[in-house]
Write a protein that holds these residues in place. Structure first.
Motif, mmCIF file in Angstrom:
data_model
loop_
_atom_site.group_PDB
_atom_site.id
_atom_site.type_symbol
_atom_site.label_atom_id
_atom_site.label_comp_id
_atom_site.label_asym_id
_atom_site.label_seq_id
_atom_site.Cartn_x
_atom_site.Cartn_y
_atom_site.Cartn_z
ATOM 1 N N ILE A 127 -64.673 34.239 53.370
ATOM 2 C CA ILE A 127 -63.344 33.520 53.763
ATOM 3 C C ILE A 127 -62.837 32.425 52.749
ATOM 4 O O ILE A 127 -61.792 32.240 52.626
ATOM 5 N N GLY A 128 -63.690 31.950 51.812
ATOM 6 C CA GLY A 128 -63.411 30.924 50.910
ATOM 7 C C GLY A 128 -63.326 31.496 49.518
ATOM 8 O O GLY A 128 -62.441 31.150 49.116
ATOM 9 N N SER A 129 -64.015 32.577 49.190
ATOM 10 C CA SER A 129 -63.865 33.440 48.126
ATOM 11 C C SER A 129 -64.180 32.777 46.902
ATOM 12 O O SER A 129 -63.821 33.218 45.720
ATOM 13 N N GLY A 130 -64.907 31.507 46.930
ATOM 14 C CA GLY A 130 -65.602 30.914 45.650
ATOM 15 C C GLY A 130 -64.557 30.049 45.130
ATOM 16 O O GLY A 130 -63.151 29.952 45.424
ATOM 17 N N ARG A 131 -64.963 29.290 44.012
ATOM 18 C CA ARG A 131 -64.042 28.066 43.508
ATOM 19 C C ARG A 131 -63.186 28.365 42.477
ATOM 20 O O ARG A 131 -62.226 27.784 42.336
ATOM 21 N N GLU A 152 -67.158 32.668 29.818
ATOM 22 C CA GLU A 152 -68.631 32.693 29.994
ATOM 23 C C GLU A 152 -69.166 31.962 31.272
ATOM 24 O O GLU A 152 -68.385 30.867 31.583
ATOM 25 N N SER A 153 -70.126 32.663 31.956
ATOM 26 C CA SER A 153 -70.372 31.782 33.153
ATOM 27 C C SER A 153 -72.093 31.454 33.045
ATOM 28 O O SER A 153 -72.593 32.263 32.406
ATOM 29 N N ILE A 154 -72.451 30.641 33.931
ATOM 30 C CA ILE A 154 -73.816 30.092 33.803
ATOM 31 C C ILE A 154 -74.816 31.263 34.308
ATOM 32 O O ILE A 154 -74.244 32.287 35.204
ATOM 33 N N PHE A 202 -73.941 28.776 41.203
ATOM 34 C CA PHE A 202 -72.972 29.929 41.261
ATOM 35 C C PHE A 202 -72.431 30.169 39.908
ATOM 36 O O PHE A 202 -71.798 29.013 39.350
ATOM 37 N N SER A 203 -72.347 31.299 39.610
ATOM 38 C CA SER A 203 -71.344 31.400 38.325
ATOM 39 C C SER A 203 -70.043 30.926 38.323
ATOM 40 O O SER A 203 -69.498 30.786 37.498
ATOM 41 N N THR A 204 -69.523 31.232 39.639
ATOM 42 C CA THR A 204 -68.041 30.704 39.821
ATOM 43 C C THR A 204 -67.868 29.328 39.800
ATOM 44 O O THR A 204 -66.728 28.766 40.138
ATOM 45 N N LEU A 238 -64.672 38.459 35.797
ATOM 46 C CA LEU A 238 -65.419 38.458 34.681
ATOM 47 C C LEU A 238 -66.606 37.159 34.850
ATOM 48 O O LEU A 238 -67.748 37.451 34.539
ATOM 49 N N ALA A 239 -66.275 36.045 35.632
ATOM 50 C CA ALA A 239 -67.326 34.998 35.782
ATOM 51 C C ALA A 239 -68.610 35.693 36.581
ATOM 52 O O ALA A 239 -69.693 35.602 36.412
ATOM 53 N N CYS A 240 -68.067 36.401 37.646
ATOM 54 C CA CYS A 240 -69.276 37.172 38.522
ATOM 55 C C CYS A 240 -70.150 38.156 37.804
ATOM 56 O O CYS A 240 -71.238 38.305 38.265
ATOM 57 N N GLN A 241 -69.515 38.689 36.823
ATOM 58 C CA GLN A 241 -70.468 39.722 36.094
ATOM 59 C C GLN A 241 -71.031 39.063 34.982
ATOM 60 O O GLN A 241 -71.764 39.800 33.960
#
Length: 371
Positions: A211-215, A241-243, A251-253, A360-363
């Motif tokens: 319900i928040g869907s990340g930052r 680029e994500s961690i 989290f990557s997001t 892109l961040a999620c992948q």
């Protein structure tokens, strides 16, 4: 035709009408047939406001601002928790505390809906209100997935004058207005770096849930809208680029960098992290153009290099533009011809860019052309 579908003889039915029946479509609809989308028409001198979602942000930020605007009355407070709805309604003398939105439309209890519910519900609640002839101010984001984006894009494409605003407030902040005035006369593209030291949020927080869907969707969208505002240009590509961490609470997001290239040649980068110290400022922006530089530190100090000293400014209290945006929205509603505080195209562009960066961040990172 209905029986044909019920009996599973096909997946649909095509109805062909005779010419004389087709002519009916050119006639004015009878009064008893409601149009698909009602027109915004306040029925009183004061704008009646329904607040949908009476959580912390509504109570701390939105309601105090709205309650101070002249000729605006808070008439409805909706929250799933009836005790919250009752307490907030009592505080602002709202006559209608409730747990659902149905009566707002069936009984015409409001002219404006201020939506501050959990992020996942923003899209459908916005569309319901707009179709019912209500003006809408929705706390960001506008959409949390591609299905919602397509619904909004389709509706706003057919109804571009719908009275809608999204709380992308940064563009209305006094410091940003000052920066915008300077960069509007530039000769070179902009190079912008924005850093958000966002702070850690645990994995069981609602913002990290469906319900928040990340930052990225819930907060970083602010900065993407700001990039559009400063460049006055279209985004053409993005690189993310994500961690990558084995820890399940990193989290990557929450930890990524996104570099957005614009049609005018500008490059804008957001560095967003939840791993920093809370003793450090949350937001810092550096801008480079025409042998000039600007540094904005946490909406408290503004410093120009290669600019007149009068440009520099400092303040003891942050102003991120909430008051200005909300006041502009309500004042525009009182005018004969409503003007969107933020253009509809920019709202949709920001939402689309946000969803792309989130994907892109999620992948784990990647590049994508936008235009």
């Amino acid at each position: 035709a209905y029986e044909f579908i019920q009996q599973k003889k096909g997946i649909g039915a095509l109805l062909n009408y005779k010419d004389e029946q087709k002519k009916l479509s050119t006639h004015k609809l009878p009064d008893f047939i409601s149009p698909a989308v009602k027109t915004f028409m306040p029925n009183s001198e004061n704008l009646r406001v329904a607040v949908i979602g009476a959580g912390g942000f509504a109570k701390i930020k939105l309601l105090p601002i709205i309650s101070q605007i002249s000729k605006v009355d808070i008439s409805v407070v909706v929250d799933p928790d009836i005790s919250t709805a009752l307490n907030v309604a009592r505080l602002y003398n709202a006559k209608n505390p409730m747990t659902s939105t149905e009566s707002i439309y069936s009984q015409d209890l409001a002219d404006v809906c201020v939506i501050a519910s959990p992020h996942k519900f923003h899209c459908d609640q916005t569309l319901d209100a707009l179709r019912s002839g209500k003006a809408v101010f929705v706390e960001k984001p506008l959409a949390t997935d591609w299905q919602q984006y397509e619904k909004l894009s389709s509706f706003l494409g057919q109804n571009p004058k719908s009275p809608l605003a999204v709380d992308f407030n940064r563009s209305c902040a006094p410091f940003i207005e000052k920066i915008k005035q300077v960069v509007s006369s530039r000769n070179s593209p902009l190079v912008v770096t924005y850093r958000m030291n966002a702070g850690f949020i645990p994995k069981d927080h609602w913002i990290q849930s469906s319900i928040g869907s990340g930052r990225i969707i819930g907060e970083a969208c602010h900065i993407f809208d700001l990039f559009y505002h400063l460049t006055d240009s279209k985004a053409v590509s993005v690189s993310v680029e994500s961690i990558k961490s084995k820890a399940d609470d990193i989290f990557s997001t929450d930890n990524f960098s996104a570099q957005v290239s614009f049609e005018d040649g500008s490059i804008c980068t957001l560095i967003y992290t939840a791993l920093g110290s809370s003793a450090m400022s949350k937001e810092r922006m550096e801008i480079f153009f025409d042998s000039k530089s600007i540094v904005m530190e946490d909406f408290l100090t503004l410093t120009g290099f290669g600019l007149p000293k009068s440009f520099n400014q400092s303040t003891y209290s942050q102003d991120k533009g909430h008051d200005a945006l909300i006041s502009k929205f309500f004042n525009n509603l009182k005018q004969k011809n409503f003007e969107h505080p933020i253009p509809i195209n920019r709202l949709l562009d920001t939402t689309r860019l946000t969803l792309i960066i989130d994907k892109l961040a999620c992948q784990g990172g990647g590049n994508q052309d936008i235009l």
